[in-house]
Design a protein around this motif. Sequence first.
Motif, PDB file in Angstrom:
ATOM      1  N   LEU A  94      -2.244  21.964 -11.024  1.00 25.46           N
ATOM      2  CA  LEU A  94      -3.391  21.085 -11.236  1.00 25.46           C
ATOM      3  C   LEU A  94      -4.485  21.361 -10.204  1.00 25.46           C
ATOM      4  CD1 LEU A  94      -4.428  18.770 -13.012  1.00 25.46           C
ATOM      5  CD2 LEU A  94      -3.374  17.155 -11.405  1.00 25.46           C
ATOM      6  N   ALA A  95      -4.093  21.569  -8.952  1.00 31.72           N
ATOM      7  CA  ALA A  95      -5.072  21.838  -7.893  1.00 31.72           C
ATOM      8  C   ALA A  95      -5.915  23.057  -8.210  1.00 31.72           C
ATOM      9  CB  ALA A  95      -4.364  22.002  -6.551  1.00 31.72           C
ATOM     10  N   GLU A  96      -5.327  24.045  -8.830  1.00 29.84           N
ATOM     11  CA  GLU A  96      -6.066  25.269  -9.160  1.00 29.84           C
ATOM     12  C   GLU A  96      -7.115  25.036 -10.237  1.00 29.84           C
ATOM     13  OE1 GLU A  96      -2.913  27.895 -10.181  1.00 29.84           O
ATOM     14  OE2 GLU A  96      -2.516  28.489  -8.080  1.00 29.84           O
ATOM     15  N   ARG A  97      -6.987  23.954 -10.980  1.00 29.43           N
ATOM     16  CA  ARG A  97      -7.908  23.674 -12.085  1.00 29.43           C
ATOM     17  C   ARG A  97      -9.023  22.688 -11.720  1.00 29.43           C
ATOM     18  NH1 ARG A  97      -7.542  27.230 -16.329  1.00 29.43           N
ATOM     19  NH2 ARG A  97      -5.412  28.036 -16.358  1.00 29.43           N
ATOM     20  N   VAL A  98      -8.806  21.896 -10.690  1.00 34.13           N
ATOM     21  CA  VAL A  98      -9.743  20.814 -10.364  1.00 34.13           C
ATOM     22  C   VAL A  98     -10.941  21.341  -9.590  1.00 34.13           C
ATOM     23  CG1 VAL A  98     -10.005  18.726  -8.963  1.00 34.13           C
ATOM     24  CG2 VAL A  98      -8.034  18.977 -10.477  1.00 34.13           C
ATOM     25  N   GLY A  99     -12.154  20.957 -10.053  1.00 30.98           N
ATOM     26  CA  GLY A  99     -13.389  21.366  -9.387  1.00 30.98           C
ATOM     27  C   GLY A  99     -14.083  20.236  -8.655  1.00 30.98           C
ATOM     28  N   ALA A 100     -13.716  18.999  -8.939  1.00 40.06           N
ATOM     29  CA  ALA A 100     -14.320  17.841  -8.271  1.00 40.06           C
ATOM     30  C   ALA A 100     -13.340  16.680  -8.338  1.00 40.06           C
ATOM     31  CB  ALA A 100     -15.647  17.450  -8.930  1.00 40.06           C
ATOM     32  N   ILE A 101     -13.448  15.793  -7.361  1.00 41.80           N
ATOM     33  CA  ILE A 101     -12.577  14.624  -7.300  1.00 41.80           C
ATOM     34  C   ILE A 101     -13.433  13.386  -7.073  1.00 41.80           C
ATOM     35  CG2 ILE A 101     -10.775  13.436  -5.966  1.00 41.80           C
ATOM     36  CD1 ILE A 101      -9.661  16.227  -5.247  1.00 41.80           C
ATOM     37  N   VAL A 102     -13.172  12.333  -7.840  1.00 41.05           N
ATOM     38  CA  VAL A 102     -13.713  11.010  -7.563  1.00 41.05           C
ATOM     39  C   VAL A 102     -12.513  10.097  -7.350  1.00 41.05           C
ATOM     40  CG1 VAL A 102     -15.037   9.038  -8.404  1.00 41.05           C
ATOM     41  CG2 VAL A 102     -15.838  11.365  -8.880  1.00 41.05           C
ATOM     42  N   HIS A 103     -12.342   9.665  -6.110  1.00 41.27           N
ATOM     43  CA  HIS A 103     -11.183   8.842  -5.757  1.00 41.27           C
ATOM     44  C   HIS A 103     -11.601   7.378  -5.689  1.00 41.27           C
ATOM     45  CE1 HIS A 103      -7.596   7.287  -4.077  1.00 41.27           C
ATOM     46  NE2 HIS A 103      -7.949   7.335  -2.800  1.00 41.27           N
ATOM     47  N   GLY A 104     -11.252   6.644  -6.740  1.00 38.89           N
ATOM     48  CA  GLY A 104     -11.624   5.241  -6.818  1.00 38.89           C
ATOM     49  C   GLY A 104     -10.456   4.283  -6.832  1.00 38.89           C
ATOM     50  N   ALA A 105      -9.235   4.802  -6.936  1.00 38.74           N
ATOM     51  CA  ALA A 105      -8.066   3.931  -7.005  1.00 38.74           C
ATOM     52  C   ALA A 105      -7.847   3.238  -5.672  1.00 38.74           C
ATOM     53  CB  ALA A 105      -6.826   4.743  -7.374  1.00 38.74           C
ATOM     54  N   ALA A 106      -7.555   1.955  -5.722  1.00 38.93           N
ATOM     55  CA  ALA A 106      -7.297   1.181  -4.507  1.00 38.93           C
ATOM     56  C   ALA A 106      -6.643  -0.127  -4.881  1.00 38.93           C
ATOM     57  CB  ALA A 106      -8.604   0.908  -3.753  1.00 38.93           C
ATOM     58  N   SER A 107      -5.988  -0.721  -3.900  1.00 42.50           N
ATOM     59  CA  SER A 107      -5.549  -2.106  -4.040  1.00 42.50           C
ATOM     60  C   SER A 107      -6.675  -2.987  -3.531  1.00 42.50           C
ATOM     61  CB  SER A 107      -4.288  -2.357  -3.215  1.00 42.50           C
ATOM     62  OG  SER A 107      -4.006  -3.731  -3.177  1.00 42.50           O
ATOM     63  N   VAL A 108      -7.199  -3.861  -4.399  1.00 42.29           N
ATOM     64  CA  VAL A 108      -8.349  -4.694  -4.033  1.00 42.29           C
ATOM     65  C   VAL A 108      -7.940  -6.137  -3.751  1.00 42.29           C
ATOM     66  CG1 VAL A 108      -9.946  -3.240  -5.325  1.00 42.29           C
ATOM     67  CG2 VAL A 108      -8.891  -5.211  -6.453  1.00 42.29           C
ATOM     68  N   ALA A 109      -6.646  -6.413  -3.719  1.00 47.30           N
ATOM     69  CA  ALA A 109      -6.185  -7.772  -3.441  1.00 47.30           C
ATOM     70  C   ALA A 109      -6.463  -8.129  -1.986  1.00 47.30           C
ATOM     71  CB  ALA A 109      -4.694  -7.885  -3.741  1.00 47.30           C
ATOM     72  N   PHE A 110      -7.030  -9.305  -1.770  1.00 45.57           N
ATOM     73  CA  PHE A 110      -7.385  -9.739  -0.420  1.00 45.57           C
ATOM     74  C   PHE A 110      -6.199 -10.349   0.330  1.00 45.57           C
ATOM     75  CE2 PHE A 110     -12.190 -10.582  -1.298  1.00 45.57           C
ATOM     76  CZ  PHE A 110     -12.361  -9.228  -1.528  1.00 45.57           C
ATOM     77  N   ASP A 111      -5.135 -10.686  -0.395  1.00 44.37           N
ATOM     78  CA  ASP A 111      -4.044 -11.422   0.228  1.00 44.37           C
ATOM     79  C   ASP A 111      -2.781 -10.590   0.439  1.00 44.37           C
ATOM     80  OD1 ASP A 111      -3.537 -11.169  -2.440  1.00 44.37           O
ATOM     81  OD2 ASP A 111      -3.102 -13.286  -2.807  1.00 44.37           O
ATOM     82  N   LEU A 112      -2.888  -9.271   0.316  1.00 44.87           N
ATOM     83  CA  LEU A 112      -1.739  -8.415   0.602  1.00 44.87           C
ATOM     84  C   LEU A 112      -1.515  -8.328   2.109  1.00 44.87           C
ATOM     85  CD1 LEU A 112      -2.004  -5.296  -1.743  1.00 44.87           C
ATOM     86  CD2 LEU A 112      -0.448  -7.228  -1.942  1.00 44.87           C
ATOM     87  N   SER A 113      -0.282  -8.001   2.491  1.00 44.42           N
ATOM     88  CA  SER A 113      -0.018  -7.725   3.898  1.00 44.42           C
ATOM     89  C   SER A 113      -0.705  -6.418   4.287  1.00 44.42           C
ATOM     90  CB  SER A 113       1.484  -7.610   4.143  1.00 44.42           C
ATOM     91  OG  SER A 113       1.984  -6.405   3.578  1.00 44.42           O
ATOM     92  N   LEU A 114      -0.891  -6.237   5.586  1.00 49.86           N
ATOM     93  CA  LEU A 114      -1.535  -5.018   6.067  1.00 49.86           C
ATOM     94  C   LEU A 114      -0.716  -3.791   5.678  1.00 49.86           C
ATOM     95  CD1 LEU A 114      -3.904  -3.847   7.633  1.00 49.86           C
ATOM     96  CD2 LEU A 114      -2.614  -4.220   9.753  1.00 49.86           C
ATOM     97  N   ASP A 115       0.592  -3.857   5.785  1.00 54.56           N
ATOM     98  CA  ASP A 115       1.438  -2.709   5.431  1.00 54.56           C
ATOM     99  C   ASP A 115       1.322  -2.361   3.958  1.00 54.56           C
ATOM    100  OD1 ASP A 115       2.312  -2.373   8.001  1.00 54.56           O
ATOM    101  OD2 ASP A 115       4.217  -3.444   7.707  1.00 54.56           O
ATOM    102  N   GLU A 116       1.343  -3.377   3.103  1.00 50.49           N
ATOM    103  CA  GLU A 116       1.229  -3.124   1.657  1.00 50.49           C
ATOM    104  C   GLU A 116      -0.124  -2.509   1.322  1.00 50.49           C
ATOM    105  OE1 GLU A 116       3.640  -6.427  -0.816  1.00 50.49           O
ATOM    106  OE2 GLU A 116       2.208  -7.264   0.605  1.00 50.49           O
ATOM    107  N   SER A 117      -1.173  -3.046   1.900  1.00 52.37           N
ATOM    108  CA  SER A 117      -2.514  -2.536   1.629  1.00 52.37           C
ATOM    109  C   SER A 117      -2.679  -1.119   2.151  1.00 52.37           C
ATOM    110  CB  SER A 117      -3.543  -3.475   2.259  1.00 52.37           C
ATOM    111  OG  SER A 117      -4.827  -3.252   1.727  1.00 52.37           O
ATOM    112  N   ARG A 118      -2.134  -0.832   3.315  1.00 53.99           N
ATOM    113  CA  ARG A 118      -2.228   0.531   3.873  1.00 53.99           C
ATOM    114  C   ARG A 118      -1.499   1.540   3.003  1.00 53.99           C
ATOM    115  NH1 ARG A 118      -1.556  -1.130  10.155  1.00 53.99           N
ATOM    116  NH2 ARG A 118      -3.758  -0.875  10.763  1.00 53.99           N
ATOM    117  N   ARG A 119      -0.387   1.120   2.417  1.00 51.33           N
ATOM    118  CA  ARG A 119       0.415   2.054   1.615  1.00 51.33           C
ATOM    119  C   ARG A 119      -0.406   2.648   0.479  1.00 51.33           C
ATOM    120  NH1 ARG A 119       4.673   1.752  -2.336  1.00 51.33           N
ATOM    121  NH2 ARG A 119       4.117  -0.402  -2.784  1.00 51.33           N
ATOM    122  N   VAL A 120      -1.246   1.828  -0.145  1.00 51.34           N
ATOM    123  CA  VAL A 120      -2.076   2.312  -1.252  1.00 51.34           C
ATOM    124  C   VAL A 120      -3.404   2.877  -0.746  1.00 51.34           C
ATOM    125  CG1 VAL A 120      -3.258   1.667  -3.382  1.00 51.34           C
ATOM    126  CG2 VAL A 120      -1.041   0.661  -2.835  1.00 51.34           C
TER     127      VAL A 120
END
Length: 384
Positions: A94-120
Amino acid sequence: MSDPVTPPVPEGALLLTGATGFVGMEVLARFLERSDRHIVALVRADDDEQAAARVRATLESACGEAGVHPGRVTAVAGDLTAPRMGLGDRWKTLAERVGAIVHGAASVAFDLSLDESRRVNVEGTRRMLDFARACPRLERFTYVSTAYVAGDRRGMVYEDDPGGGPFRNAYERTKHEAERLVAACRDEMVVTIVRPSIVVGDHRTGWTAAFNVLYAPLRAFEAGIIPVVPARKRSPVDVVPVDYVADAVHALAEAPEAAGQTFHIVAGASASSVGEIVRMAGERFTAPQPRIVPPRAYHAVIARIVEKRAPSSARRLLASNEVYFPYFAMRVRYDDARARAILEPRGITPAPLRSYFDRLMDYAQAARWGRRQVARSHAGQPAT
């Protein structure tokens, strides 16, 4: 062994994370409508079949029908929290085929623990950057951050400001940490960072897939059972419609002059205030509106009175909205001169909240504040 990426992905494809999310589905639609890029949607799923089903549902919601852009999207099952993003042997292919990346995935929950939020948010971004380093044809890595990496500050925050605490929650902290990882890679790859503020529905139709932050207290206002809210009437509330954010992400990810820079995708000088929003809510809803009380006074005195005397329904609503109240007592504004310099000549500007507030509320009430499905393609249409 056959090519593990099926169907085949053409060279120069765009890898998009978060494509099935609120902002991500709008970004996906923009790239399909305004470019000829092939899109690889990295989706959290058990297998590619399940990932493809999620993408089909997203396309049906975003575009009106799943097959409107045939052959343009490849769904790939992955997991940002797993080694090599769960791709296994498919990583290199897959890396050999990709020409651009838009990284938008995230955990947006405000009430997660710091460890849980960091993991994502942090470790997931770290893995995305590792993947980007493995892409020999990578043109650009675009990271969707947040204006709130600035933390709990006062005054004007500029686009060159690297941000930093104190932070209101784990979401802000981990997005700041992730953004710093991306910024540190500027000597290795071409990077663009975009920082939206509070994202609400489409300004033309009111459509939204996320009923949080601004929507949560407004839903309580409609019910008329919250007596007081800790906020400051003059505090700016920087709100942008999702269509502006998606337009901006697409344009800045593609614009040559945006390479290597950071941009605020915000209302800026046209941001609303708490007082204006309360006034609009008062005009919209017939229920009695809550009193606005300075946060210090609320927490020192009034919260105890509410706890003793308010109905249980009001106490539950106040508790569920607690994570959002700090955003209605802010003393910060976000400069967006650099973003406007690129976006305005392309006809991309943010509408002020007052101009589409009623459309947001029309949709929210039609969707029963998220309890009823109303497709993006059907939003803003008269009821039949």
